[in-house]
Design a protein around this motif. Structure first.
Motif, PDB file in Angstrom:
ATOM      1  N   LEU A  32       1.051  -1.335  -0.048  1.00 36.41           N
ATOM      2  CA  LEU A  32       0.093  -0.562   0.687  1.00 36.41           C
ATOM      3  C   LEU A  32       0.913   1.223  -0.743  1.00 36.41           C
ATOM      4  O   LEU A  32       1.776   1.541   0.574  1.00 36.41           O
ATOM      5  N   SER A  34       1.055   5.928  -1.414  1.00 39.77           N
ATOM      6  CA  SER A  34       0.412   6.979  -2.104  1.00 39.77           C
ATOM      7  C   SER A  34       1.485   7.966  -2.203  1.00 39.77           C
ATOM      8  O   SER A  34       2.485   7.829  -2.417  1.00 39.77           O
ATOM      9  N   LEU A  80      -3.858   7.471  -3.103  1.00 40.55           N
ATOM     10  CA  LEU A  80      -3.520   5.691  -2.823  1.00 40.55           C
ATOM     11  C   LEU A  80      -4.146   5.043  -3.546  1.00 40.55           C
ATOM     12  O   LEU A  80      -4.740   4.684  -4.649  1.00 40.55           O
ATOM     13  N   SER A  81      -3.140   3.967  -3.124  1.00 40.06           N
ATOM     14  CA  SER A  81      -3.171   2.871  -4.152  1.00 40.06           C
ATOM     15  C   SER A  81      -2.402   1.483  -3.851  1.00 40.06           C
ATOM     16  O   SER A  81      -1.432   1.737  -2.797  1.00 40.06           O
ATOM     17  N   THR A 130      -8.310   0.954  -0.061  1.00 40.00           N
ATOM     18  CA  THR A 130      -8.021   1.899  -0.977  1.00 40.00           C
ATOM     19  C   THR A 130      -9.104   2.859  -1.210  1.00 40.00           C
ATOM     20  O   THR A 130      -9.383   3.435  -1.475  1.00 40.00           O
ATOM     21  N   ALA A 133      -9.552   6.452  -0.487  1.00 39.12           N
ATOM     22  CA  ALA A 133      -9.091   7.342  -1.093  1.00 39.12           C
ATOM     23  C   ALA A 133     -10.057   8.510  -0.990  1.00 39.12           C
ATOM     24  O   ALA A 133      -9.480   9.720  -0.882  1.00 39.12           O
TER      25      ALA A 133
END
Length: 270
Positions: A32, A34, A80-81, A130, A133
């Motif tokens: 995770l 960002s 955010l990914s 996610t 976001a």
């Protein structure tokens, strides 16, 4: 680009895409992250919307829709990914570093916006992974606190380390220059973890059934379509199940064309 990609030619803008620069990168855990990037002066969006984002593929840009995590007033754009080892885009995107170039779509859009909801007293933002976001965008927008008495962010994840932005949320955005005073009074953060010990565990549906979701809130200890508005973002299963629950409780789905009691991001669920 890092890891062998530095030799790639500079990206070129197109009619649909601008070329922006990565400014900061934050890795929350091994899957995770960002990042923030430059924002063109012409880029306008409503807090909660998404936009196409990507890198150059073999023959054409490799793009994917990403919810914007920064509020509409911010000078930088934040995302955010997840990190997918064999994902066509995320396998490369997770390697970006400050100074790298990224494609940004020129036309943001979406339904996770306050315009798609009828007026109400409480705004519930229910997210998994996610899906947090767009809600990070909305809760940093002063307009949201003018529209609702209470703003509740629920974030359901598997592990404690998956709770991105936890410190900011636990502090009720104490460091935010625009909303800290309103958030201190109106923002409620409910993190829950499903696969590790934590002070709150279980899926969102279980928190509703037990009443945990409504602890410390004014009004009903259940969802009320007359006063509550709900946004859903995250896993397909959560959105499908919760949408059905909301409709059974008398809630009507809203859209930009016809505001309602709850909204989902149709672009992400088909």
């Amino acid at each position: 680009m890092s890891d062998g990609q530095a030799v790639m030619a500079p990206l070129e803008p197109t009619t649909a895409l601008t070329v922006e620069e990565v400014l900061t990168v934050r890795h929350w855990n091994e899957h995770l992250f960002s990042f923030t990037m430059s924002r063109p002066a012409s880029f306008r969006f409503r807090s909660g919307e998404f936009v196409m984002l990507g890198l150059q593929g073999e023959k054409r840009p490799l793009l994917r829709a990403y919810s914007i995590a920064s509020p509409s007033w911010a000078e930088e754009i934040e995302f955010l990914s997840i990190k997918v080892p064999d994902g066509p885009l995320t396998s490369r995107l997770q390697l970006v570093q400050p100074g790298d170039q990224i494609y940004l779509g020129r036309k943001p859009t979406g339904t996770l916006v306050t315009d798609a909801l009828l007026p109400g007293k409480r705004l519930f933002m229910l997210s998994t992974g996610t899906g947090l976001a767009p809600f990070m965008s909305l809760i940093r927008d002063p307009d949201v606190y003018d529209l609702y008495d209470e703003v509740i962010v629920v974030h359901c994840v598997r592990r404690v380390s998956d709770l991105a932005y936890r410190e900011e949320l636990e502090s009720q955005l104490a460091e935010d220059p625009l909303v800290s005073e309103q958030a201190l009074v109106q923002l409620h953060y409910v993190p829950t973890v499903t696969r590790e010990p934590f002070h709150t565990t279980g899926r969102i549906g279980a928190l509703v059934e037990s009443g945990r979701l409504f602890e410390g809130l004014k009004g009903d200890q259940r969802f009320n379509p007359e006063t509550d508005r709900v946004m859903l973002c995250g896993s397909m299963d959560m959105i499908k199940d919760f949408s059905a629950d909301l409709e059974s409780w008398g809630f009507t789905e809203g859209s930009n064309a016809k505001p309602g009691d709850f909204v989902i991001e149709r672009a992400f669920v088909g």
